[in-house]
Design a protein around this motif. Structure first.
Motif, PDB file in Angstrom:
ATOM      1  N   UNK A  58      16.877  51.593  37.344  1.00 34.00           N
ATOM      2  CA  UNK A  58      15.727  50.704  37.421  1.00 34.00           C
ATOM      3  C   UNK A  58      14.838  50.945  36.226  1.00 34.00           C
ATOM      4  N   UNK A  59      14.318  49.825  35.650  1.00 29.07           N
ATOM      5  CA  UNK A  59      13.405  49.940  34.540  1.00 29.07           C
ATOM      6  C   UNK A  59      12.057  49.414  34.969  1.00 29.07           C
ATOM      7  N   UNK A  60      11.045  49.608  34.137  1.00 29.34           N
ATOM      8  CA  UNK A  60       9.696  49.239  34.525  1.00 29.34           C
ATOM      9  C   UNK A  60       9.047  50.402  35.237  1.00 29.34           C
ATOM     10  N   UNK A  61       7.754  50.296  35.554  1.00 27.58           N
ATOM     11  CA  UNK A  61       7.049  51.396  36.188  1.00 27.58           C
ATOM     12  C   UNK A  61       6.274  50.904  37.381  1.00 27.58           C
ATOM     13  N   UNK A  62       6.287  51.692  38.435  1.00 26.55           N
ATOM     14  CA  UNK A  62       5.495  51.421  39.611  1.00 26.55           C
ATOM     15  C   UNK A  62       4.049  51.759  39.287  1.00 26.55           C
ATOM     16  N   UNK A  63       3.152  50.839  39.599  1.00 26.36           N
ATOM     17  CA  UNK A  63       1.776  51.035  39.192  1.00 26.36           C
ATOM     18  C   UNK A  63       1.083  52.125  39.998  1.00 26.36           C
ATOM     19  N   UNK A  64       1.526  52.340  41.237  1.00 26.60           N
ATOM     20  CA  UNK A  64       0.943  53.416  42.020  1.00 26.60           C
ATOM     21  C   UNK A  64      -0.357  53.033  42.690  1.00 26.60           C
ATOM     22  N   UNK A  65      -0.789  51.769  42.588  1.00 30.03           N
ATOM     23  CA  UNK A  65      -2.060  51.400  43.167  1.00 30.03           C
ATOM     24  C   UNK A  65      -1.904  50.762  44.542  1.00 30.03           C
ATOM     25  N   UNK A  66      -0.694  50.790  45.103  1.00 31.35           N
ATOM     26  CA  UNK A  66      -0.492  50.267  46.452  1.00 31.35           C
ATOM     27  C   UNK A  66       0.617  51.067  47.118  1.00 31.35           C
ATOM     28  N   UNK A  67       0.529  51.170  48.439  1.00 35.72           N
ATOM     29  CA  UNK A  67       1.542  51.890  49.197  1.00 35.72           C
ATOM     30  C   UNK A  67       2.731  50.983  49.428  1.00 35.72           C
ATOM     31  N   UNK A  68       3.917  51.581  49.437  1.00 39.16           N
ATOM     32  CA  UNK A  68       5.113  50.815  49.746  1.00 39.16           C
ATOM     33  C   UNK A  68       5.068  50.413  51.214  1.00 39.16           C
ATOM     34  N   UNK A  69       5.366  49.164  51.511  1.00 36.15           N
ATOM     35  CA  UNK A  69       5.377  48.677  52.881  1.00 36.15           C
ATOM     36  C   UNK A  69       6.819  48.518  53.336  1.00 36.15           C
ATOM     37  N   UNK A  70       7.097  48.759  54.623  1.00 31.21           N
ATOM     38  CA  UNK A  70       8.479  48.639  55.093  1.00 31.21           C
ATOM     39  C   UNK A  70       8.958  47.203  55.016  1.00 31.21           C
ATOM     40  N   UNK A  71      10.250  47.039  54.736  1.00 31.86           N
ATOM     41  CA  UNK A  71      10.854  45.716  54.707  1.00 31.86           C
ATOM     42  C   UNK A  71      11.438  45.425  56.081  1.00 31.86           C
ATOM     43  N   UNK A  72      11.122  44.259  56.629  1.00 33.34           N
ATOM     44  CA  UNK A  72      11.607  43.900  57.963  1.00 33.34           C
ATOM     45  C   UNK A  72      13.064  43.471  57.880  1.00 33.34           C
ATOM     46  N   UNK A  73      13.897  44.079  58.718  1.00 28.01           N
ATOM     47  CA  UNK A  73      15.322  43.736  58.750  1.00 28.01           C
ATOM     48  C   UNK A  73      15.742  43.529  60.199  1.00 28.01           C
ATOM     49  N   UNK A  74      16.394  42.398  60.468  1.00 27.61           N
ATOM     50  CA  UNK A  74      16.730  41.991  61.826  1.00 27.61           C
ATOM     51  C   UNK A  74      17.885  42.806  62.398  1.00 27.61           C
ATOM     52  N   UNK A  75      17.843  42.993  63.711  1.00 25.73           N
ATOM     53  CA  UNK A  75      18.951  43.618  64.430  1.00 25.73           C
ATOM     54  C   UNK A  75      19.488  42.666  65.488  1.00 25.73           C
ATOM     55  N   UNK A  76      19.285  41.363  65.279  1.00 22.76           N
ATOM     56  CA  UNK A  76      19.643  40.359  66.277  1.00 22.76           C
ATOM     57  C   UNK A  76      21.119  39.991  66.265  1.00 22.76           C
ATOM     58  N   UNK A  77      21.876  40.477  65.304  1.00 28.06           N
ATOM     59  CA  UNK A  77      23.292  40.167  65.248  1.00 28.06           C
ATOM     60  C   UNK A  77      23.576  38.856  64.560  1.00 28.06           C
ATOM     61  N   UNK A  78      24.822  38.362  64.639  1.00 35.31           N
ATOM     62  CA  UNK A  78      25.183  37.117  63.950  1.00 35.31           C
ATOM     63  C   UNK A  78      24.312  35.952  64.395  1.00 35.31           C
ATOM     64  N   UNK A  79      24.009  35.057  63.462  1.00 34.68           N
ATOM     65  CA  UNK A  79      23.203  33.877  63.763  1.00 34.68           C
ATOM     66  C   UNK A  79      24.127  32.703  64.038  1.00 34.68           C
ATOM     67  N   UNK A  80      24.069  32.182  65.262  1.00 34.59           N
ATOM     68  CA  UNK A  80      24.900  31.037  65.597  1.00 34.59           C
ATOM     69  C   UNK A  80      24.389  29.802  64.874  1.00 34.59           C
ATOM     70  N   UNK A  81      25.309  28.931  64.497  1.00 39.19           N
ATOM     71  CA  UNK A  81      24.937  27.747  63.747  1.00 39.19           C
ATOM     72  C   UNK A  81      24.080  26.795  64.552  1.00 39.19           C
ATOM     73  N   UNK A  82      23.233  26.056  63.871  1.00 39.81           N
ATOM     74  CA  UNK A  82      22.390  25.047  64.508  1.00 39.81           C
ATOM     75  C   UNK A  82      22.538  23.739  63.743  1.00 39.81           C
ATOM     76  N   UNK A  83      22.519  22.620  64.470  1.00 37.49           N
ATOM     77  CA  UNK A  83      22.691  21.340  63.814  1.00 37.49           C
ATOM     78  C   UNK A  83      21.496  20.932  62.979  1.00 37.49           C
ATOM     79  N   UNK A  84      20.287  21.248  63.432  1.00 36.62           N
ATOM     80  CA  UNK A  84      19.068  20.849  62.736  1.00 36.62           C
ATOM     81  C   UNK A  84      18.371  22.088  62.204  1.00 36.62           C
ATOM     82  N   UNK A  85      18.306  22.214  60.870  1.00 30.89           N
ATOM     83  CA  UNK A  85      17.696  23.383  60.253  1.00 30.89           C
ATOM     84  C   UNK A  85      16.311  23.078  59.690  1.00 30.89           C
ATOM     85  N   UNK A  86      15.736  21.935  60.084  1.00 32.68           N
ATOM     86  CA  UNK A  86      14.429  21.571  59.544  1.00 32.68           C
ATOM     87  C   UNK A  86      13.351  22.557  59.962  1.00 32.68           C
TER      88      UNK A  86
END
Length: 298
Positions: free
Chosen positions: A74-102
């Motif tokens: 990795x290049x670049x530098x972390x500025x250090x002026x903010x705390x790292x926040x957790x990334x949300x990752x789903x545990x819901x399993x496979x997503x079944x298809x839906x006809x309308x994705x609007x």
């Protein structure tokens, strides 16, 4: 300068970008000529950041990948002026298809941003999306690698300044930081193990500078081996959702609106990289995107 990476069959592969400021590629390398040459296969190439309108046609036909950088570094530098926040990752399993994705598109669009990069006389655009409540935005490294002033344009057209925290050029990932008070809600990540061939997906971003564009398709393949960055060949998701120059860094989401990939490359039929989407696009798998983003933020 552009270099070509090999397909698994040893012939042609990805293009090489110069960030938002692109130059025409040199002639392709000379390959051994068979007695009866076969038609050239599609050439995967980066979906590059878009040039200014005066050079739009030139930009739309050029490939975009990465130059330089050690694999995984990795290049670049972390500025250090903010705390790292957790990334949300789903545990819901496979997503079944839906006809309308609007409804899915309506939920996801506010968190997808356009990215403008200005450096001297060069100007380019790409896409990205918010990944946590600290104001971190994930995009492709090739969108921002030219350096200069980076501006994030939110879905409601507000323009906010951004800082480059770091970039992993081998995986073609970069993280920007914007003011957390101005940041939209983050998207939730899915898991690579839950993605299946045939799953319906949406690709969101700003192809050719058209902010808020949504295209639909399916997951065409799970482990297509291509070179997406400066390192060795890696596996990528293949999709037939339309991806064009300017989509780079935008999310590929499933029927629940969870991110399953980061749009980064397209294939064209011409060795010169001309043309737009032909229904063969590539995205960085979600697990690798999550790991790369966390490494940069930390």
């Amino acid at each position: 300068m552009n270099q070509r990476a090999d397909w698994p069959d040893g012939r042609f592969g990805l293009g090489e970008p110069r960030g938002p400021d692109f130059t025409p590629p040199p002639p392709p390398p000379v390959w051994p000529v068979a007695a009866e040459p076969e038609p050239a296969p599609p050439i995967p190439e980066r979906a590059p950041a878009r040039k200014a309108a005066s050079r739009l046609v030139v930009t739309a036909i050029l490939a975009a990948a990465l130059t330089g950088g050690a694999a995984g570094a990795a290049t670049g530098r972390l500025t250090g002026d903010r705390d790292a926040a957790p990334l949300a990752q789903s545990a819901a399993g496979p997503a079944n298809g839906a006809g309308d994705l609007s409804d899915v598109a309506a939920r996801v669009q506010p968190s997808v941003v356009s990215i403008e990069v200005s450096s001297g006389t060069s100007r380019g655009t790409g896409s990205g999306f918010v990944i946590d409540r600290a104001g971190h935005v994930l995009t492709n490294a090739h969108v921002v690698e030219a350096g200069g002033t980076v501006t994030v344009v939110l879905a409601d057209r507000r323009r906010v300044g951004a800082r480059l925290l770091g970039a992993d050029r081998a995986d073609d990932l970069a993280v920007l930081a914007i003011d957390a008070s101005a940041s939209p809600a983050p998207l939730t990540f899915g898991r690579s193990a839950d993605v299946r061939v045939g799953d319906p997906v949406l690709a969101l971003g700003s192809p050719l500078g058209l902010a808020g564009t949504v295209t639909s398709g399916i997951v065409s393949a799970l482990s297509r081996e291509v070179r997406l960055g400066d390192g060795d060949r890696q596996t990528a998701l293949q999709t037939d959702a339309s991806i064009n120059p300017g989509n780079s860094g935008g999310p590929l989401v499933n029927a629940r609106g969870e991110v399953v990939g980061v749009n980064t490359a397209i294939a064209t039929l011409s060795r010169g990289g001309s043309g737009g989407s032909i229904g063969i696009g590539f995205a960085i798998p979600v697990d690798r995107a999550v790991d790369g983003a966390q490494r940069i933020i930390r």
